[in-house]
Design an enzyme around this catalytic site. Structure first.
Site, short mmCIF file in Angstrom:
data_model
loop_
_atom_site.label_atom_id
_atom_site.label_comp_id
_atom_site.label_asym_id
_atom_site.label_seq_id
_atom_site.Cartn_x
_atom_site.Cartn_y
_atom_site.Cartn_z
N LYS A 1 0.89 -1.12 0.06
CA LYS A 1 -0.06 0.04 0.08
C LYS A 1 0.89 1.10 0.02
O LYS A 1 0.60 2.27 -0.86
CB LYS A 1 -0.90 -0.08 1.25
CG LYS A 1 -1.82 1.02 1.30
CD LYS A 1 -2.73 0.91 2.64
CE LYS A 1 -3.19 2.48 2.84
NZ LYS A 1 -4.30 2.29 4.17
N GLU B 1 10.61 -4.75 4.30
CA GLU B 1 10.69 -6.20 3.89
C GLU B 1 10.45 -6.19 2.42
O GLU B 1 10.99 -6.92 1.68
CB GLU B 1 9.78 -6.79 4.70
CG GLU B 1 10.06 -7.13 6.25
CD GLU B 1 9.59 -6.10 7.17
OE1 GLU B 1 9.09 -4.86 6.41
OE2 GLU B 1 9.10 -6.25 8.44
N GLY C 1 -4.86 -1.75 5.00
CA GLY C 1 -4.04 -2.62 4.42
C GLY C 1 -4.53 -4.05 4.69
O GLY C 1 -4.67 -5.03 3.95
N ARG C 2 -5.07 -4.38 6.04
CA ARG C 2 -5.67 -5.67 6.23
C ARG C 2 -7.00 -5.96 5.82
O ARG C 2 -7.58 -6.97 5.95
CB ARG C 2 -5.60 -5.87 7.89
CG ARG C 2 -6.05 -4.71 8.64
CD ARG C 2 -6.02 -5.07 10.16
NE ARG C 2 -6.29 -3.67 11.10
CZ ARG C 2 -5.66 -2.87 10.99
NH1 ARG C 2 -4.42 -2.58 10.60
NH2 ARG C 2 -6.06 -1.76 11.92
N HIS D 1 -4.89 -33.37 17.33
CA HIS D 1 -3.66 -34.30 17.73
C HIS D 1 -2.48 -33.61 18.06
O HIS D 1 -1.46 -33.79 18.12
CB HIS D 1 -3.25 -35.28 16.56
CG HIS D 1 -4.53 -36.18 16.02
ND1 HIS D 1 -4.84 -37.19 16.52
CD2 HIS D 1 -5.74 -36.00 15.26
CE1 HIS D 1 -5.98 -37.85 15.98
NE2 HIS D 1 -6.30 -37.10 15.23
N LYS E 1 9.32 -0.99 14.01
CA LYS E 1 9.68 -0.49 12.68
C LYS E 1 10.91 0.63 12.96
O LYS E 1 11.99 0.40 12.37
CB LYS E 1 8.68 0.11 11.70
CG LYS E 1 7.83 -0.93 11.18
CD LYS E 1 6.86 -0.29 10.13
CE LYS E 1 5.75 -1.03 9.98
NZ LYS E 1 4.83 -0.24 9.01
N GLU F 1 -4.76 -6.91 14.74
CA GLU F 1 -3.96 -5.30 14.67
C GLU F 1 -5.10 -4.30 14.74
O GLU F 1 -4.98 -3.27 14.94
CB GLU F 1 -3.43 -5.49 13.02
CG GLU F 1 -2.44 -4.21 12.85
CD GLU F 1 -2.00 -4.37 11.60
OE1 GLU F 1 -0.55 -4.83 11.80
OE2 GLU F 1 -2.15 -4.34 10.31
O1 F6P Z 1 3.22 -3.29 9.74
C1 F6P Z 1 1.80 -3.05 9.58
C2 F6P Z 1 1.47 -2.90 8.27
O2 F6P Z 1 1.54 -1.35 8.11
C3 F6P Z 1 0.21 -3.37 7.94
O3 F6P Z 1 -0.66 -2.61 8.59
C4 F6P Z 1 0.16 -3.69 6.47
O4 F6P Z 1 -0.88 -4.45 5.98
C5 F6P Z 1 1.61 -4.12 6.32
O5 F6P Z 1 2.37 -3.37 7.23
C6 F6P Z 1 2.23 -3.79 5.00
O6 F6P Z 1 2.20 -2.48 4.67
P1 F6P Z 1 2.31 -2.09 3.23
O7 F6P Z 1 1.12 -2.64 2.39
O8 F6P Z 1 2.11 -0.47 3.30
O9 F6P Z 1 3.57 -2.65 2.62
#
Ligand code: F6P
Length: 523
Positions: free
Chosen positions: A187, A193, A245-246, A362, A490, A331
């Site tokens: 987003k 990452e 995002g979620r 199990h 972060k 979250e």
């Molecule tokens: O670390 C939290 C977060 O902001 C989430 O809410 C989000 O889904 C994820 O990181 C990834 O964010 P982006 O889509 O901006 O890479």
């Protein structure tokens, strides 16, 4: 109101759920829509408790807040944003206004562009798609691609999220760079990452005969950053900041799912979500599935104090649903202050965890049955499986699902436990052995039963849980749509990276962090 409910819980004491059952309970304490059934009869909620919970929702203004959300009001107050993932599945609904502008033409145009692009890719030589994203840009599509694998008639989809190089290395090792499409899903297009993995994938493609110039696309709200990365606007699918995002798998972030099952299947998934939206907006009180699912959650967590809830899909293809729901619920509702910044008078949302049955039986069900903490369980099962030739498997799966909720409900008392060991032991040893075989029972569970895990049904299930989170958040008075709690980690990781690389000193850190940062020097 909270006190009234807590008093009610105290009065209930150790009343057995079984004692609540009369001829009508199974139907009275269930919500049946045209498509699904949510059964909460196996909880210790009676009619008076339910009235109290409904009054709590009324008092919190759930219906007004719901209408405000659907109308595009900025209910994400700390970020000044509307919350409109519902617009992404508003396929044939009316206009949705944000700041005086109808967002629907833009939403539908992007959906059409995605569909045209998906058709093009599906007709091309691309055999594999790698979605690089994390959190909401990974968990939703990864879960859905697995859930809907019987409907896949497009390229294979792989998901890389972790910055641990092992993740991308293991995925790319198996792929041919010439026939792979990379989706960079972020987003913000700043997540460290994702950007690290995207650069690694680009280098891999270049080094292995692929063409990053044509085999990369981006899903993001930032046109500027995607352009800086070198992805042309024609292969960027954008969305607005009113999609959290979620909550984003209904739009561009769902592109991998669309590639896998095709635009038609993807639209069926959206229609499922839209169907649940309609139900959520129209159904009254006890007929409203998201509302009742939320109230059961509130009863268990905030009133009775159960710290966790287990999500137990008896559906192997929903194997990633618990992880998806962990982000969605934790979250969203893992907050300690209300909208005005005041401490919450009750607990925040619960820990959500789980795994598919029957595997979990199990592994961790032992603690659910005989451990000292009560863990409300949320079972899910399809009436029909996809494997027509393996119907006996499905029958066994369903039998196990219902057997578990029955076992949690009934338990096994000492007399019955004795009867299991009589003849094998006697005297004190019989008593000792029997004690180990006692199940307390009276443990609450709910069951969601759906016809079959197809795109339309999955859409309904995901929207159901989204609205559950919404209702619980409104009752708690919190903002379910920000996530400040992930920011600090972060920031500190960014600051520690040069320390780990040996380019900066960590002398201002606490002793433990300092020692850990020196770890690479002591292999
Ligand atoms: O670390 C939290 C977060 O902001 C989430 O809410 C989000 O889904 C994820 O990181 C990834 O964010 P982006 O889509 O901006 O890479």
């Amino acid at each position: 109101m909270w006190n009234d409910l807590k008093a009610k819980a105290d009065q209930i004491g150790d009343r057995h759920i079984l004692d609540l059952f009369d001829d009508a309970r199974a139907d009275d304490f269930a919500v049946q829509t045209q498509f699904m059934r949510f059964d909460y009869a196996k909880t210790n909620i009676d009619a008076a408790t339910r009235d109290g919970l409904l009054a709590l929702a009324d008092r919190a203004g759930v219906a007004a807040r719901r209408d405000a959300m659907f109308a595009g009001e900025k209910i994400n107050e700390t970020e000044g944003r509307a919350v409109l993932h519902t617009a992404l599945r508003n396929l044939d609904g009316g206009p949705v206004m944000v700041d005086g502008q109808d967002v629907m033409p833009g939403v539908l145009e992007t959906l059409d562009r995605m569909a045209a692009y998906a058709d093009e890719v599906r007709a091309s030589a691309i055999t594999d798609v790698v979605n690089i994203g994390i959190g909401g840009s990974d968990l939703g599509p990864a879960m859905a691609v697995q859930a809907l694998s019987p409907y896949r008639d497009g390229p294979r989809c792989h998901f890389v999220s972790n910055v641990d190089g092992a993740h991308i290395a293991d995925v790319l090792r198996e792929l041919d760079a010439k026939t792979t499409l990379v989706i960079v899903a972020s987003k913000t297009f700043t997540t460290i990452e994702t950007m690290t993995n995207a650069r690694t994938a680009r280098a891999w493609m270049k080094d292995n005969g692929g063409d990053p110039g044509t085999q990369f696309c981006a899903l993001s709200t930032s046109e500027e950053k995607t352009a800086d990365f070198g992805i042309p606007a024609s292969r960027v699918f954008g969305f607005e900041d009113w999609v959290g995002g979620r909550y984003s798998m209904w739009g561009p972030i769902g592109l991998s799912l669309m590639l896998a099952i095709g635009p038609k299947g993807f639209r069926a998934f959206l229609r499922g979500g839209q169907e649940m939206d309609r139900h959520f907006c129209a159904a009254e009180g006890t007929e409203n599935m998201p509302l009742m699912l939320a109230l059961v959650g509130i009863w268990h967590r905030q009133v009775l104090g159960h710290a966790t809830r287990a999500v137990l899909p008896y559906d192997q293809r929903l194997g990633q649903l618990p992880a998806y729901l962990q982000q969605l619920e934790m979250e969203s509702n893992g907050k300690s202050v209300d909208m005005d910044g005041n401490p919450l008078p009750v607990d925040s949302g619960p820990v959500v965890w789980g795994a598919p049955g029957t595997n979990g039986q199990h592994a961790f069900y032992q603690l659910i049955h005989q451990g000292t903490s009560v863990i409300p369980c949320e079972f899910m099962v399809a009436a029909t499986g996809h494997e027509d030739d393996l119907k006996h498997h499905h029958d066994l799966l369903v039998a196990n699902c219902f057997a578990q909720s029955e076992a949690l409900l009934r338990g096994r008392d000492l007399d019955e436990a004795r009867s299991k060991v009589v003849g094998k032991f006697d005297g004190a040893e019989l008593e000792r052995q029997a004690a180990h075989r006692v199940f307390a029972g009276n443990r609450p569970s709910t069951t969601l039963i759906y016809p079959m895990l197809d795109p339309f049904t999955l859409g309904q299930i995901i929207a159901l849980y989204e609205h559950r989170v919404f209702v619980e958040g409104v009752i708690l008075g919190i903002n379910s749509y920000d996530q400040w709690g992930v920011e600090l980690g972060k920031e500190l990781a960014t600051a520690l990276q040069p320390v780990i690389e040996g380019a900066a000193s960590a002398e201002d850190k606490d002793g433990s962090t300092l020692r850990a940062c020196r770890l690479p020097a002591y292999p």
